[in-house]
Design an enzyme around this catalytic site. Structure first.
Site, PDB file in Angstrom:
ATOM      1  N   CYS A  72     -13.263   0.479 -15.363  1.00 40.56           N
ATOM      2  CA  CYS A  72     -13.689   1.872 -15.229  1.00 40.56           C
ATOM      3  C   CYS A  72     -12.454   2.772 -15.304  1.00 40.56           C
ATOM      4  CB  CYS A  72     -14.426   2.075 -13.909  1.00 40.56           C
ATOM      5  SG  CYS A  72     -15.426   3.579 -13.841  1.00 40.56           S
ATOM      6  N   TYR A 108      -6.157   6.852   3.551  1.00 35.47           N
ATOM      7  CA  TYR A 108      -6.318   5.738   2.617  1.00 35.47           C
ATOM      8  C   TYR A 108      -5.627   4.466   3.113  1.00 35.47           C
ATOM      9  CZ  TYR A 108      -5.273   2.414  -0.888  1.00 35.47           C
ATOM     10  OH  TYR A 108      -5.134   1.218  -1.525  1.00 35.47           O
ATOM     11  N   CYS A 154     -18.905  -4.103 -17.629  1.00 36.14           N
ATOM     12  CA  CYS A 154     -18.852  -3.668 -16.228  1.00 36.14           C
ATOM     13  C   CYS A 154     -19.992  -4.282 -15.422  1.00 36.14           C
ATOM     14  CB  CYS A 154     -18.924  -2.143 -16.156  1.00 36.14           C
ATOM     15  SG  CYS A 154     -18.886  -1.512 -14.459  1.00 36.14           S
ATOM     16  N   ASP A 210      -9.522   5.854  -2.769  1.00 34.72           N
ATOM     17  CA  ASP A 210      -8.321   6.218  -3.527  1.00 34.72           C
ATOM     18  C   ASP A 210      -8.773   6.798  -4.860  1.00 34.72           C
ATOM     19  OD1 ASP A 210      -9.281   3.996  -4.822  1.00 34.72           O
ATOM     20  OD2 ASP A 210      -7.300   3.365  -5.451  1.00 34.72           O
ATOM     21  N   CYS A 268     -25.194   2.362 -13.270  1.00 33.13           N
ATOM     22  CA  CYS A 268     -24.294   3.508 -13.412  1.00 33.13           C
ATOM     23  C   CYS A 268     -25.003   4.706 -14.037  1.00 33.13           C
ATOM     24  CB  CYS A 268     -23.082   3.121 -14.254  1.00 33.13           C
ATOM     25  SG  CYS A 268     -21.880   4.463 -14.414  1.00 33.13           S
ATOM     26  N   CYS A 303     -17.510  -0.027 -20.392  1.00 36.74           N
ATOM     27  CA  CYS A 303     -18.807  -0.141 -19.721  1.00 36.74           C
ATOM     28  C   CYS A 303     -19.552  -1.426 -20.118  1.00 36.74           C
ATOM     29  CB  CYS A 303     -19.663   1.072 -20.056  1.00 36.74           C
ATOM     30  SG  CYS A 303     -18.908   2.641 -19.570  1.00 36.74           S
ATOM     31  N   GLU A 344       0.826  -1.208   0.000  1.00 41.10           N
ATOM     32  CA  GLU A 344       0.000   0.000   0.000  1.00 41.10           C
ATOM     33  C   GLU A 344       0.857   1.253   0.000  1.00 41.10           C
ATOM     34  OE1 GLU A 344      -2.925   0.063  -0.712  1.00 41.10           O
ATOM     35  OE2 GLU A 344      -3.667  -1.945  -0.286  1.00 41.10           O
TER      36      GLU A 344
END
Length: 355
Positions: A192, A122, A202, A140, A208, A199, A41
């Site tokens: 995305c 985060y 997705c 994030d 969406c 899309c 991270e």
DNA sequence: AATTCGGGGCG
DNA sequence: CGCCCAGAATT
């Protein structure tokens, strides 16, 4: 929380999760190592997965545990970090590792993690959820993009942060919160995407809102950018007759702090001129070394000199040729070296370096 | 809230 | 060349 959205995403993640060195595959039952989660991270802060992979492998091979990392020499860690950027992360990484080792392990709660050096909102949330299974709202860049699209948030960043967090909170499940966080990030990284979202494939194409309105490419709305200032400076690449390089360890309060670099003017503070670090036959090269940082562009005049064996290093120090590698220095310093090597005064049987 | 931190990859 | 990336610390 919205159970349907969450379940659809987790089902997608179970089939399409990326395989990553620091990740435990969904459904494997294995528990992630908090040390590896934390290390990944920190490395991934504003840094792409592709760039991190190699560094992560080298770090974990050399320092397999947080105790091992805590016992490492500062210079070794900085050298291993060279090229990855944002060098304050490396300094905070060591400080954090030593604090954690002294406590006997990582804290398990978001609030406690948040107090450690280099761990912000985060990273605290992601470690708490991924490594310890705690429900935490992870936000994030991927989450920002996905949320502003799914809920069609037109407020420009960073003003939209609270709105984004509220929606992310509403989607975060109590079960598998870590997989949920990683699923949103995988969605943002593989489907995305910023430029051309896929899309059609997705898992959230139906709900969406931005897609329904055809504005997905215009989310998130970013603030207007300002022009990057130009800065100049001078660097001195000195080489002793025995091949040793004249280098200095940069102060922790400067850009590239803690890293090795060529002596020169404090271009990070707007200083364009500086006297040579040691007396010598310094000559200017025609080509300047150019490098773009995120908030300014830099042009460095390169001075070179072949120095006598009895030269006193002063504030800097000589690094023997067999102990020097371009991998030890930041990219801008590598670029300077590439320019310096065009001079026979410096090049002299050295392998070519690419900037 | 705005600035300052690197560097690489990709359209 | 512009944009963005599993952001944090400082002011």
């Amino acid at each position: 929380m919205n159970a349907d959205l969450s379940n659809d995403l987790l089902a997608w993640y179970d089939r399409h999760a990326r395989t990553l060195p620091w990740r435990v595959p969904p459904g494997s039952g294995a528990k992630p190592d908090p040390y590896r989660v934390w290390l990944s991270e920190v490395m991934l802060q504003q840094t792409t997965v592709a760039a991190v992979k190699g560094y992560f492998e080298r770090f974990t091979a050399r320092w397999p545990t947080v105790e091992a990392l805590a016992a490492a020499e500062d210079a070794d860690v900085m050298a291993e970090w060279a090229g990855l950027g944002y060098y304050a992360r490396a300094r905070n990484l060591l400080a954090c590792a030593r604090a954690v080792a002294a406590c006997g392990g990582f804290p398990r709660t978001e609030a406690e993690l948040r107090t450690l050096p280099g761990i912000g909102a985060y990273t605290a949330a992601s470690v708490a959820s991924i490594a310890f299974g705690q429900r935490a709202v992870v936000v994030d860049g991927n989450v920002e993009r996905v949320m502003t699209r799914v809920f069609d948030i037109a407020t420009p960043l960073p003003a939209a942060r609270n709105e984004i967090r509220a929606y992310a909170d509403s989607l975060t499940p109590s079960e598998r919160p870590g997989d949920h966080a990683q699923a949103v990030m995988d969605l943002g990284a593989t489907i995305c995407t910023p430029r051309s979202p896929a899309c059609v494939v997705c898992p959230w194409r139906e709900p969406c809102l931005a897609r329904k309105r055809g504005v997905q490419k215009d989310r998130p709305v970013k603030p207007p950018k300002r022009e990057v200032p130009q800065r100049r400076g001078v660097v001195y690449v000195g080489r002793r007759e025995d091949g040793a390089w004249l280098l200095e360890t940069r102060g922790a309060d400067r850009m590239l702090g803690g890293m090795l670099g060529w002596p020169g003017s404090a271009w990070d503070r707007g200083e364009e001129e500086a006297p040579p670090p040691v007396a010598g036959p310094w000559t200017a090269l025609n080509t300047e070394a150019r490098h773009g940082f995120s908030h300014f562009a830099l042009g460095l005049r390169v001075m070179v000199a072949r120095l006598p064996l009895d030269t006193q290093a002063g504030q800097a120090s000589f690094v023997p040729a067999d102990r020097f590698s371009p991998d030890m220095i930041p990219t801008v310093m590598r670029r300077v070296l590439a320019v310096a090597l065009t001079s026979p005064l410096i090049a002299d049987a050295e392998p070519t370096v690419q900037a």
